[in-house]
Design a protein around this motif. Structure first.
Motif, PDB file in Angstrom:
ATOM      1  N   CYS A   1       0.818  -1.221   0.000  1.00  0.00           N
ATOM      2  CA  CYS A   1       0.000   0.000   0.000  1.00  0.00           C
ATOM      3  C   CYS A   1       0.847   1.265   0.000  1.00  0.00           C
ATOM      4  CB  CYS A   1      -0.902   0.044   1.235  1.00  0.00           C
ATOM      5  SG  CYS A   1      -2.361  -0.960   1.055  1.00  0.00           S
ATOM      6  N   SER A   2       0.312   2.272  -0.661  1.00  0.00           N
ATOM      7  CA  SER A   2       0.924   3.592  -0.614  1.00  0.00           C
ATOM      8  C   SER A   2       0.427   4.303   0.646  1.00  0.00           C
ATOM      9  CB  SER A   2       0.523   4.390  -1.862  1.00  0.00           C
ATOM     10  OG  SER A   2      -0.873   4.635  -1.827  1.00  0.00           O
ATOM     11  N   GLU A   3       0.875   5.526   0.836  1.00  0.00           N
ATOM     12  CA  GLU A   3       0.421   6.276   2.012  1.00  0.00           C
ATOM     13  C   GLU A   3      -1.068   6.596   1.928  1.00  0.00           C
ATOM     14  OE1 GLU A   3       2.790   9.506   3.346  1.00  0.00           O
ATOM     15  OE2 GLU A   3       4.655   8.415   3.057  1.00  0.00           O
ATOM     16  N   ALA A   4      -1.623   6.588   0.723  1.00  0.00           N
ATOM     17  CA  ALA A   4      -3.050   6.848   0.537  1.00  0.00           C
ATOM     18  C   ALA A   4      -3.866   5.563   0.722  1.00  0.00           C
ATOM     19  CB  ALA A   4      -3.293   7.432  -0.846  1.00  0.00           C
ATOM     20  N   LEU A   5      -3.198   4.514   1.192  1.00  0.00           N
ATOM     21  CA  LEU A   5      -3.830   3.213   1.417  1.00  0.00           C
ATOM     22  C   LEU A   5      -4.424   2.608   0.138  1.00  0.00           C
ATOM     23  CD1 LEU A   5      -5.522   3.789   4.877  1.00  0.00           C
ATOM     24  CD2 LEU A   5      -3.297   2.779   4.399  1.00  0.00           C
ATOM     25  N   ALA A   6      -3.707   2.769  -0.945  1.00  0.00           N
ATOM     26  CA  ALA A   6      -4.119   2.195  -2.222  1.00  0.00           C
ATOM     27  C   ALA A   6      -2.978   1.334  -2.761  1.00  0.00           C
ATOM     28  CB  ALA A   6      -4.456   3.294  -3.213  1.00  0.00           C
ATOM     29  N   ILE A   7      -3.330   0.255  -3.417  1.00  0.00           N
ATOM     30  CA  ILE A   7      -2.325  -0.606  -4.026  1.00  0.00           C
ATOM     31  C   ILE A   7      -2.083  -0.093  -5.438  1.00  0.00           C
ATOM     32  CG2 ILE A   7      -1.802  -2.958  -4.777  1.00  0.00           C
ATOM     33  CD1 ILE A   7      -3.570  -3.931  -2.463  1.00  0.00           C
ATOM     34  N   ALA A   8      -0.859   0.343  -5.705  1.00  0.00           N
ATOM     35  CA  ALA A   8      -0.545   0.963  -6.984  1.00  0.00           C
ATOM     36  C   ALA A   8      -0.620  -0.042  -8.132  1.00  0.00           C
ATOM     37  CB  ALA A   8       0.842   1.597  -6.926  1.00  0.00           C
TER      38      ALA A   8
END
Length: 136
Positions: free
Chosen positions: A42-49
């Motif tokens: 996860c990124s800091e935005a809680l999304a999997i790139a």
């Protein structure tokens, strides 16, 4: 789907679910291994790139265990198989065990196994089981 199953097991179950029921609107997955892999991706935005890369890594089967673990697993499988065996199964087993004890018969069966394995490396086990059933 979940509990203490591996991420690869959960992914196989999701694939089977989609194959059986088509795209489902909601699936709840509770899997520690999958959650851990998602947290690492996860990124800091809680999304999997890169979802495809994440799924490929998360759904990869775990590395094989030790020889001792494999031995225990196979012993449990044999125990489970024979707990449900019928008297006919036991009779066939005793007959085949006796044949393997005869040196000449053992050599013939071993040669047949090698031949089957060379002819069809993918399916020789099934073919050998059919041969045993025929000879029993």
């Amino acid at each position: 789907i979940g509990g203490t199953r591996s991420a690869a097991d959960v992914c196989r179950m999701l694939g089977a679910l989609e194959e059986a029921a088509g795209p489902t609107p909601l699936v709840v997955v509770k899997c520690k291994a999958l959650a851990k892999a998602a947290a690492e991706s996860c990124s800091e935005a809680l999304a999997i790139a890169d979802v495809e890369d994440f799924l490929r890594q998360a759904c990869a089967p775990p590395p094989p265990g030790s020889a001792k673990q494999l031995k225990k697993k196979l012993a449990r499988a044999r125990k489970a198989k024979w707990e449900g065996a019928t008297e006919a199964d036991w009779a066939k087993f005793r007959s085949l065990r006796g044949r393997w004890g005869d040196a000449e018969e053992h050599g013939r069966m071993a040669a047949e196994i090698r031949r089957l394995k060379e002819e069809s490396p993918e399916a020789w086990g099934d073919t050998f089981r059919l041969m045993l059933a025929r000879d029993a």
